[in-house]
Design an enzyme around this catalytic site. Structure first.
Site, PDB file in Angstrom:
ATOM      1  N   CYS A  87      59.235  23.842  33.626  1.00 20.43           N
ATOM      2  CA  CYS A  87      58.445  24.827  32.174  1.00 20.43           C
ATOM      3  C   CYS A  87      58.920  23.856  31.067  1.00 20.43           C
ATOM      4  O   CYS A  87      59.256  22.606  31.104  1.00 20.43           O
ATOM      5  CB  CYS A  87      58.820  25.778  32.194  1.00 20.43           C
TER       6      CYS A  87
ATOM      7  N   ILE B  62      72.149  23.162  26.910  1.00 11.91           N
ATOM      8  CA  ILE B  62      71.873  23.518  27.572  1.00 11.91           C
ATOM      9  C   ILE B  62      70.326  22.758  28.331  1.00 11.91           C
ATOM     10  O   ILE B  62      70.568  22.627  30.071  1.00 11.91           O
ATOM     11  CB  ILE B  62      71.770  25.187  28.350  1.00 11.91           C
TER      12      ILE B  62
ATOM     13  N   GLN C 237      71.355  23.116  42.885  1.00 13.43           N
ATOM     14  CA  GLN C 237      71.875  23.476  42.873  1.00 13.43           C
ATOM     15  C   GLN C 237      72.108  24.920  43.905  1.00 13.43           C
ATOM     16  O   GLN C 237      73.071  25.414  45.352  1.00 13.43           O
ATOM     17  CB  GLN C 237      72.757  23.835  41.992  1.00 13.43           C
TER      18      GLN C 237
ATOM     19  N   ARG D 244      63.844  21.783  35.444  1.00 12.57           N
ATOM     20  CA  ARG D 244      64.536  23.093  35.710  1.00 12.57           C
ATOM     21  C   ARG D 244      65.214  23.162  36.909  1.00 12.57           C
ATOM     22  O   ARG D 244      63.486  23.360  38.286  1.00 12.57           O
ATOM     23  CB  ARG D 244      63.773  24.437  35.349  1.00 12.57           C
TER      24      ARG D 244
ATOM     25  N   ARG E  13      55.832  37.259  28.239  1.00 10.04           N
ATOM     26  CA  ARG E  13      56.295  37.277  29.362  1.00 10.04           C
ATOM     27  C   ARG E  13      57.589  37.960  29.004  1.00 10.04           C
ATOM     28  O   ARG E  13      57.915  38.529  30.352  1.00 10.04           O
ATOM     29  CB  ARG E  13      56.537  35.540  29.814  1.00 10.04           C
TER      30      ARG E  13
ATOM     31  N   LYS F 140      65.105  42.210  30.852  1.00 12.34           N
ATOM     32  CA  LYS F 140      64.084  41.008  31.967  1.00 12.34           C
ATOM     33  C   LYS F 140      65.205  39.905  32.426  1.00 12.34           C
ATOM     34  O   LYS F 140      64.634  39.960  34.040  1.00 12.34           O
ATOM     35  CB  LYS F 140      63.338  39.928  31.362  1.00 12.34           C
ATOM     36  N   ASN F 141      65.756  39.391  32.267  1.00  6.09           N
ATOM     37  CA  ASN F 141      66.544  38.586  33.451  1.00  6.09           C
ATOM     38  C   ASN F 141      67.695  39.219  34.270  1.00  6.09           C
ATOM     39  O   ASN F 141      68.488  38.752  35.098  1.00  6.09           O
ATOM     40  CB  ASN F 141      67.289  37.149  32.514  1.00  6.09           C
TER      41      ASN F 141
ATOM     42  N   ASP G 166      68.678  30.891  24.487  1.00  7.69           N
ATOM     43  CA  ASP G 166      67.946  31.521  24.610  1.00  7.69           C
ATOM     44  C   ASP G 166      68.032  31.830  23.245  1.00  7.69           C
ATOM     45  O   ASP G 166      66.975  32.717  23.047  1.00  7.69           O
ATOM     46  CB  ASP G 166      67.815  32.844  25.718  1.00  7.69           C
TER      47      ASP G 166
HETATM   48  C1  EPZ Z   1      68.368  31.630  33.591  1.00  4.19           C
HETATM   49  O1  EPZ Z   1      67.496  30.399  33.771  1.00  4.19           O
HETATM   50  C2  EPZ Z   1      67.596  32.195  32.789  1.00  4.19           C
HETATM   51  N1  EPZ Z   1      66.045  32.727  32.964  1.00  4.19           N
HETATM   52  C3  EPZ Z   1      67.225  32.109  31.438  1.00  4.19           C
HETATM   53  O2  EPZ Z   1      66.556  32.435  30.533  1.00  4.19           O
HETATM   54  C4  EPZ Z   1      68.292  30.738  30.505  1.00  4.19           C
HETATM   55  O3  EPZ Z   1      67.788  30.008  29.391  1.00  4.19           O
HETATM   56  C5  EPZ Z   1      68.761  30.555  31.305  1.00  4.19           C
HETATM   57  O4  EPZ Z   1      69.461  31.286  32.808  1.00  4.19           O
HETATM   58  C6  EPZ Z   1      70.616  29.860  31.245  1.00  4.19           C
HETATM   59  O5  EPZ Z   1      70.675  30.951  30.878  1.00  4.19           O
HETATM   60  C7  EPZ Z   1      66.670  33.744  34.213  1.00  4.19           C
HETATM   61  O6  EPZ Z   1      67.192  34.345  34.659  1.00  4.19           O
HETATM   62  C8  EPZ Z   1      64.756  34.420  35.468  1.00  4.19           C
HETATM   63  P1  EPZ Z   1      69.775  27.303  35.134  1.00  4.19           P
HETATM   64  P2  EPZ Z   1      67.504  29.142  35.008  1.00  4.19           P
HETATM   65  O7  EPZ Z   1      70.217  27.700  36.142  1.00  4.19           O
HETATM   66  O8  EPZ Z   1      69.146  30.336  35.726  1.00  4.19           O
HETATM   67  C9  EPZ Z   1      70.428  23.486  34.831  1.00  4.19           C
HETATM   68  C10 EPZ Z   1      64.475  32.541  29.119  1.00  4.19           C
HETATM   69  O9  EPZ Z   1      63.880  32.496  28.001  1.00  4.19           O
HETATM   70  N2  EPZ Z   1      70.610  23.480  36.781  1.00  4.19           N
HETATM   71  O10 EPZ Z   1      71.039  28.076  34.370  1.00  4.19           O
HETATM   72  O11 EPZ Z   1      66.837  28.856  35.733  1.00  4.19           O
HETATM   73  C11 EPZ Z   1      69.738  23.505  34.674  1.00  4.19           C
HETATM   74  O12 EPZ Z   1      68.337  22.192  34.558  1.00  4.19           O
HETATM   75  C12 EPZ Z   1      64.547  31.802  29.760  1.00  4.19           C
HETATM   76  O13 EPZ Z   1      64.547  34.391  29.645  1.00  4.19           O
HETATM   77  C13 EPZ Z   1      70.731  22.315  37.431  1.00  4.19           C
HETATM   78  O14 EPZ Z   1      71.078  21.062  37.327  1.00  4.19           O
HETATM   79  O15 EPZ Z   1      68.508  28.083  34.096  1.00  4.19           O
HETATM   80  C14 EPZ Z   1      69.843  23.789  33.040  1.00  4.19           C
HETATM   81  O16 EPZ Z   1      70.018  22.319  32.224  1.00  4.19           O
HETATM   82  C15 EPZ Z   1      64.550  31.066  30.215  1.00  4.19           C
HETATM   83  N3  EPZ Z   1      70.431  22.221  38.585  1.00  4.19           N
HETATM   84  C16 EPZ Z   1      71.181  24.492  33.574  1.00  4.19           C
HETATM   85  O17 EPZ Z   1      72.110  24.079  35.218  1.00  4.19           O
HETATM   86  C17 EPZ Z   1      70.513  24.007  39.416  1.00  4.19           C
HETATM   87  O18 EPZ Z   1      69.936  23.427  40.553  1.00  4.19           O
HETATM   88  C18 EPZ Z   1      71.606  26.037  33.292  1.00  4.19           C
HETATM   89  O19 EPZ Z   1      70.061  26.231  34.009  1.00  4.19           O
HETATM   90  C19 EPZ Z   1      69.901  24.381  38.682  1.00  4.19           C
HETATM   91  C20 EPZ Z   1      70.558  24.530  37.411  1.00  4.19           C
END
Ligand code: EPZ
Length: 426
Positions: free
Chosen positions: A122, A335, A131, A127, A405, A30-31, A313
């Site tokens: 969520c 995370i 960045q 979220r 989902r 999915k991702n 995940d």
């Molecule tokens: C991706 O989410 C995945 N979703 C998530 O999978 C996964 O849990 C996550 O990466 C971590 O591996 C998709 O790929 C669609 P991040 P993402 O930006 O990109 C912080 C599932 O179950 N952060 O890597 O939204 C954030 O708060 C989902 O399939 C900032 O601070 O996650 C978090 O603590 C759930 N500022 C950490 O970084 C930003 O601008 C990692 O978030 C962006 C992120």
């Protein structure tokens, strides 16, 4: 493409399963499918195979249609063709899933402009997308937030030729890669995410003629002077390592043995090493893993981290498994700030879990008892399915759209293994 049908299910009934013998095939990731769908905006014709048909990808296909693309979905292949006629992602679709933020990068890479909604947080955390926006500001983009929409316009030339992320972010890295297609010449990105899904997007962008190399967490991105290649791009989505890991956990509890097929073992190193620590026997082949259950499982300690560390995940699924292991396990979630909601639901089933900030202490119990529970997010719902399979008595998981989902035909896959799970509407 009727996601309404999937949304019509309200709950999943899960009956206890004594043991599982047999094999299950993992769907496409999915991702990975989500950034690839955003990348389909960058060219006229794309065909994706091994494409997972589930709520989030169906929502994403609807967004592509709203942006002017023609979609032809048949089985697990999808063709996306045509020109972009709008750069505004409709709120009613983008607010349904976080992955919609990737259309920001797709539209900017394709047209230099984008209007996307501020993606809702969520249940697992706020979220933020600071960045994503910091990268665009560094490029010199015009960014305005008007009534819930982020409106972005790229400059003709980037103000900088390199950027370093403060935080390792998967979709932040993916959005930067999608956006950079817009600018000819070289760009360096530092402190990037290296999840297999990011690499899959890179492989797709290379088919468009972008030259991409990386060293550690730095990427060198080069668009040649004559721009992107024209013509159709054909791409196979990588296997879903989180679905695969979810089935490996089920195998650790019930497999006699369970063979999980169509996976990429290299994407699961951290998960496999933790499964070995709990004591299960695994037979690892080129594109499958056979897992033999172990009773009792050993308690362990694990910490989530960006890839190649232990994936956040997979945290909820391991918590369900460790709730019946022998001894006291500790899980540290590094995370997301609120990714333990499944602990409360597992406690309703008799699990003994104590949450202290980002640490969960799980005292193994003899057995779980089936109960009505609520899914709170995608992977939490997977942990409740696992708990229901090993519990005594029936479990009903409400708000089951969370599960649908991110898992394709999960009920059919489990029932083909001899389990008894049923989706219900009323
Ligand atoms: C991706 O989410 C995945 N979703 C998530 O999978 C996964 O849990 C996550 O990466 C971590 O591996 C998709 O790929 C669609 P991040 P993402 O930006 O990109 C912080 C599932 O179950 N952060 O890597 O939204 C954030 O708060 C989902 O399939 C900032 O601070 O996650 C978090 O603590 C759930 N500022 C950490 O970084 C930003 O601008 C990692 O978030 C962006 C992120």
């Amino acid at each position: 493409m009727d996601y309404e049908k999937l949304l019509s299910f309200k709950y999943l009934k899960v009956r206890p399963c004594k043991e599982i013998k047999g094999s299950v095939s993992v769907s496409g990731a999915k991702n990975s499918a989500l950034p690839l769908l955003a990348a389909s905006l960058l060219t006229e014709e794309v065909e994706l195979t091994n494409f997972p048909v589930l709520l989030d990808t169906l929502y994403a296909l609807k967004i592509l249609q709203a942006l002017g693309k023609e979609i032809a979905l048949s089985g697990n292949s999808v063709r996306i063709e045509g020109k972009i006629s709008s750069v505004k992602v409709p709120f009613e679709l983008s607010s349904l899933f976080r992955g919609s933020i990737l259309f920001l990068g797709g539209l900017l890479g394709a047209t230099g402009k984008a209007e996307v909604t501020y993606p809702g947080g969520c249940s697992i955390g706020s979220r933020p997308i600071d960045q994503h926006l910091k990268f665009l500001e560094a490029l010199g983009a015009d960014i305005s937030v008007e009534s819930g929409y982020i409106k972005v316009k790229l400059p003709s030339e980037p103000a900088v030729r390199e950027f370093t992320f403060d935080v390792i972010t998967v979709t932040g890295t993916e959005n930067a890669l999608l956006t950079l297609v817009r600018f000819k010449g070289e760009f360096e990105l530092h402190n990037v995410a290296l999840e297999p899904e990011v690499i899959d997007l890179i492989e797709f962008l290379k088919k468009l003629g972008v030259e991409i190399t990386f060293k550690g967490r730095s990427i060198r991105f080069y668009v040649p002077p004559n721009g992107l290649k024209k013509g159709k791009v054909l791409h196979k989505v990588i296997p879903d390592r989180i679905e695969a890991g979810t089935f490996l956990v089920i195998g650790a509890l019930l497999g006699n043995p369970l063979k999980v097929k169509n996976l990429e073992p290299n994407h699961l190193e951290a998960v496999i090493s933790k499964l070995k620590e709990v004591g299960v026997k695994l037979k690892i082949q080129k594109d499958s893993v056979e897992v033999y259950r172990k009773e009792p499982l050993k308690a362990i300690t694990l910490e989530t981290a960006p890839y190649p560390g232990f994936p956040t995940d997979m945290q909820a699924q391991f918590m369900a498994m460790l709730s019946v292991a022998k001894g006291v396990s500790v899980i540290v979630e590094n995370i997301f700030e609120n990714r333990f909601q499944h602990a409360l639901e597992l406690s309703r089933m008799g699990a003994d879990i104590e949450i202290k900030g980002k640490t969960a202490v799980i005292r193994g119990v003899k057995k779980l008892i089936g109960a009505p529970v609520n899914a709170t997010d995608l992977r939490a719902s997977a942990s409740l399915v696992i708990a229901g399979l090993i519990a005594e008595g029936e479990t009903t998981i409400y708000k089951i759209h969370h599960l649908l989902r991110g898992y394709e035909k999960i009920d059919e896959k489990l029932n083909s293994l001899g389990c008894e799970v049923f989706l219900g509407k009323t």
